[in-house]
Design an enzyme around this catalytic site. Structure first.
Site, PDB file in Angstrom:
ATOM      1  N   ASN A 184     -11.779 106.297 -53.449  1.00 43.00           N
ATOM      2  CA  ASN A 184     -12.032 106.475 -54.732  1.00 43.00           C
ATOM      3  C   ASN A 184     -11.055 106.121 -55.594  1.00 43.00           C
ATOM      4  OD1 ASN A 184     -13.763 107.948 -56.941  1.00 43.00           O
ATOM      5  ND2 ASN A 184     -11.885 109.092 -57.251  1.00 43.00           N
ATOM      6  N   TYR A 208      -6.432 109.823 -64.002  1.00 42.78           N
ATOM      7  CA  TYR A 208      -6.189 111.102 -64.291  1.00 42.78           C
ATOM      8  C   TYR A 208      -4.633 111.252 -64.607  1.00 42.78           C
ATOM      9  CZ  TYR A 208      -9.866 111.367 -60.465  1.00 42.78           C
ATOM     10  OH  TYR A 208     -10.898 111.119 -59.743  1.00 42.78           O
ATOM     11  N   TRP A 230      -6.480 116.904 -61.740  1.00 44.00           N
ATOM     12  CA  TRP A 230      -8.062 116.642 -61.176  1.00 44.00           C
ATOM     13  C   TRP A 230      -9.007 117.839 -61.779  1.00 44.00           C
ATOM     14  CZ3 TRP A 230      -5.754 116.126 -55.466  1.00 44.00           C
ATOM     15  CH2 TRP A 230      -5.401 114.753 -55.372  1.00 44.00           C
ATOM     16  N   GLU A 242     -14.902 101.955 -56.376  1.00 46.01           N
ATOM     17  CA  GLU A 242     -14.543 101.392 -57.564  1.00 46.01           C
ATOM     18  C   GLU A 242     -13.918  99.919 -57.330  1.00 46.01           C
ATOM     19  OE1 GLU A 242     -15.192 105.588 -58.620  1.00 46.01           O
ATOM     20  OE2 GLU A 242     -14.037 104.689 -56.933  1.00 46.01           O
ATOM     21  N   ASP A 260      -4.656 115.785 -76.489  1.00 44.84           N
ATOM     22  CA  ASP A 260      -5.882 114.915 -75.681  1.00 44.84           C
ATOM     23  C   ASP A 260      -6.547 114.053 -76.633  1.00 44.84           C
ATOM     24  OD1 ASP A 260      -7.302 114.525 -73.102  1.00 44.84           O
ATOM     25  OD2 ASP A 260      -6.696 116.349 -72.716  1.00 44.84           O
TER      26      ASP A 260
END
Length: 580
Positions: A209, A213, A227, A327, A376
């Protein structure tokens, strides 16, 4: 037998033609431009397109670069439109000789350029064409699929023995602080790596994967690993915990436990019993606001991080891919060329051979540490919480590596354009599950998990509510706080039209429904971390079969004859009005 011979002869001829054609046709579409091999190819393309600005004025990675990039990303000029140019900083304070790329995806034009299309709909069309392939009904149908299957084979990642990412290999005497890692906002807990491709492996299936992050830099060799509990890498972490818990519960207690690396980390001793407690551990760890009282089993999980990859791979790290689809394969599909992978030096993982920087290391299963706050994409600081700790065991990189990064904050920003690309490209996949779906819009101001506007082709009563629940069952779409459902004739990208139709079409008590479920970890308003309420609004026209017995009025529109008459005079009228 004669029939088979005839088919075989035709098949042979078809394959001869296919060999000539297959190098030029991919899923029925003309061959695209050659893919960008790496970040440097991409930077050169940005430069040629006039989409890059090289910044030679000294800039500090502590706050200053963020302020510059934020102003640029929110600018609107005649040359660049909204989003400004990509920025390549070449004079970075305390980092002589380093270069830093930011805002590379920060406009609609650059997002198209990154995926080598004139319109993102072309990528969606390729996905749609791939999904529209019908099962072969006979021998000839199977033969006709061979060129397509051959092209599909070209998308799978390719193993190589070495690559540019290994031009410099550092097993000792390395430091994360050698790179110009940003502190983005004043109240951030420190510097954060913000555009990493984090590579993990599913311990059950072996599939890799690649996720994105954020990583808070604690010191020269450790970072946080953000995560969030619903992410794929977090599930890999829990699967490792599962395995470790089962192993330790099967063993009798032995001597004293040994603490793992991590000076200020919260380290729990190895589990001695307790497969029973492991379920609670798995539910609460990796982004949980509460720690389990049960002991956490010891063990390690390999992790690798690529920084500065080609644009298709960087983009693939954020796409909502099915868990069983790597991916690396998605990146190969987007770039029409396989991603080349090379084995790591110190962990059992493969990484992009052409990346600028590779970080190799591990997380301890029984070690969590406070990560955050972090400014964020919601426009607010996400709060501190406990997350796994990444220990770097080796750094490899290209000579004079280019550090790729991004910032998030109040929209519009670079991540918004990446999110809009996901919206456009993966609409066909959503339609597989929700066939009545016509279009969707995730407004930038809704930061992608707060608002989704959906238009549907309504065929039966209550269908809007069915669609809401279907969306809440789709992967990362489960976090959508508010869903507005409108009829197919509403342009979901015209916020003015949506506002007019929604507010006119609803009876609030009748048409608004609430439900409880998973909430994005970044949502500071939910009643509990990761859990809260969501709202759906049915703004479609109401039918008698839905209990609406009043007449529904016609919308005001001009007749076509009058519109055509005014159209014929409009140029003249514009001159008279001084509006030409």
């Amino acid at each position: 037998m004669l029939s088979w011979s005839r088919d075989f002869s035709l098949a042979t001829r078809y394959l001869q033609l296919a060999r000539v054609r297959s190098s030029r046709i991919i899923f029925g579409f003309p061959e695209p431009c050659l893919a960008y091999n790496d970040l440097r190819d991409w930077i050169a393309a940005l430069d040629r397109a006039g989409e890059l600005r090289k910044i030679r004025t000294e800039a500090d990675p502590i706050l200053e670069i963020t302020e510059i990039a934020d102003r640029v990303s929110k600018s609107h000029t005649s040359k660049f439109g909204l989003g400004g140019p990509a920025l390549l900083f070449q004079n970075i304070k305390r980092h002589p000789g380093s270069q830093l790329l930011i805002n590379q995806f920060g406009s609609a034009r650059r997002m198209n350029l990154a995926l080598e299309v004139d319109s993102l709909d072309k990528v969606a069309d390729r996905i749609r064409a791939f999904m529209d392939v019908k099962s072969p009904q006979g021998f000839l149908d199977k033969v006709k699929m061979l060129p397509m299957l051959a092209e599909m084979g070209k998308f799978f990642p390719k193993s190589v023995t070495t690559g540019p990412c290994r031009e410099v290999i550092k097993r000792d005497n390395f430091s994360l602080l050698d790179f110009p890692i940003l502190q983005c906002w004043p109240k951030d807990a420190g510097r954060f790596i913000t555009l990493p491709c984090v590579i993990t492996r599913d311990p059950r299936t072996g599939k890799r994967n690649v996720g994105m992050y954020r990583m808070q830099v604690y010191d020269e060799r450790t970072t946080g690993m953000h995560w969030q509990r619903q992410k794929v890498a977090a599930e890999h972490y829990r699967d490792h915990l599962r395995t470790a818990a089962q192993a330790t519960s099967a063993q009798p207690p032995s001597g004293p436990t040994t603490a793992h690396v991590g000076a200020d980390a919260l380290v729990r001793p190895a589990a001695r019993s307790a497969a029973a407690g492991s379920v609670d551990i798995m539910a609460r760890t990796s982004g949980g606001s509460q720690l389990s009282d049960a002991a956490m089993p010891s063990g390690k999980m390999d992790v690798a991080v690529a920084i500065g990859t080609d644009p298709a791979l960087t983009f693939s790290a954020i796409v909502p891919a099915p868990p069983d689809v790597e991916e690396f394969l998605i990146a190969g599909f987007l770039r029409q060329k396989p991603v080349e992978l090379v084995k790591c030096e110190t962990v059992d993982l493969e990484v992009p051979a052409d990346a600028e920087i590779i970080l190799e290391g591990y997380v301890n299963l029984d070690e969590l540490r406070t990560e955050g706050p972090f400014g964020d994409h919601t426009g607010f600081y996400s709060l501190d919480d406990s997350y796994p700790v990444f220990h770097v065991t080796c750094i490899t990189h290209r000579k004079d590596p280019i550090y790729a990064t991004t910032i998030v904050g109040k929209p519009p920003m670079e991540d918004g354009w990446m999110g809009k690309a996901v919206e456009r490209i993966f609409l066909p996949l959503m339609k597989l599950t929700i066939p009545e779906l016509v279009d969707i819009n995730l407004p930038l101001e809704g930061v992608f998990h707060n608002l989704m506007i959906v238009s549907i082709r309504k065929s039966y009563p209550g269908q809007a509510r069915k669609v809401m629940n279907a969306i809440w069952s789709l992967g990362q779409a489960m976090f959508t706080k508010c869903i507005l459902v409108v009829d197919e004739d509403v342009n979901v990208h015209d916020i003015g039209e949506v506002t007019l139709k929604v507010l006119n079409n609803i009876d609030p008590e009748r048409d608004i429904q609430f439900t409880l479920g998973p909430i994005d970890s970044l949502d500071h308003a939910s009643r509990l971390p990761n859990y809260g309420s969501k709202m759906g609004i049915d703004a479609t026209r109401k039918w008698s079969t839905e209990g609406f017995t009043r007449p529904w009025p016609d919308e005001i529109t001009m007749d076509q004859k009058t519109k055509s008459l005014v159209d014929s005079k409009w140029k003249t009228l514009l001159k008279e009005l001084g509006m030409d």
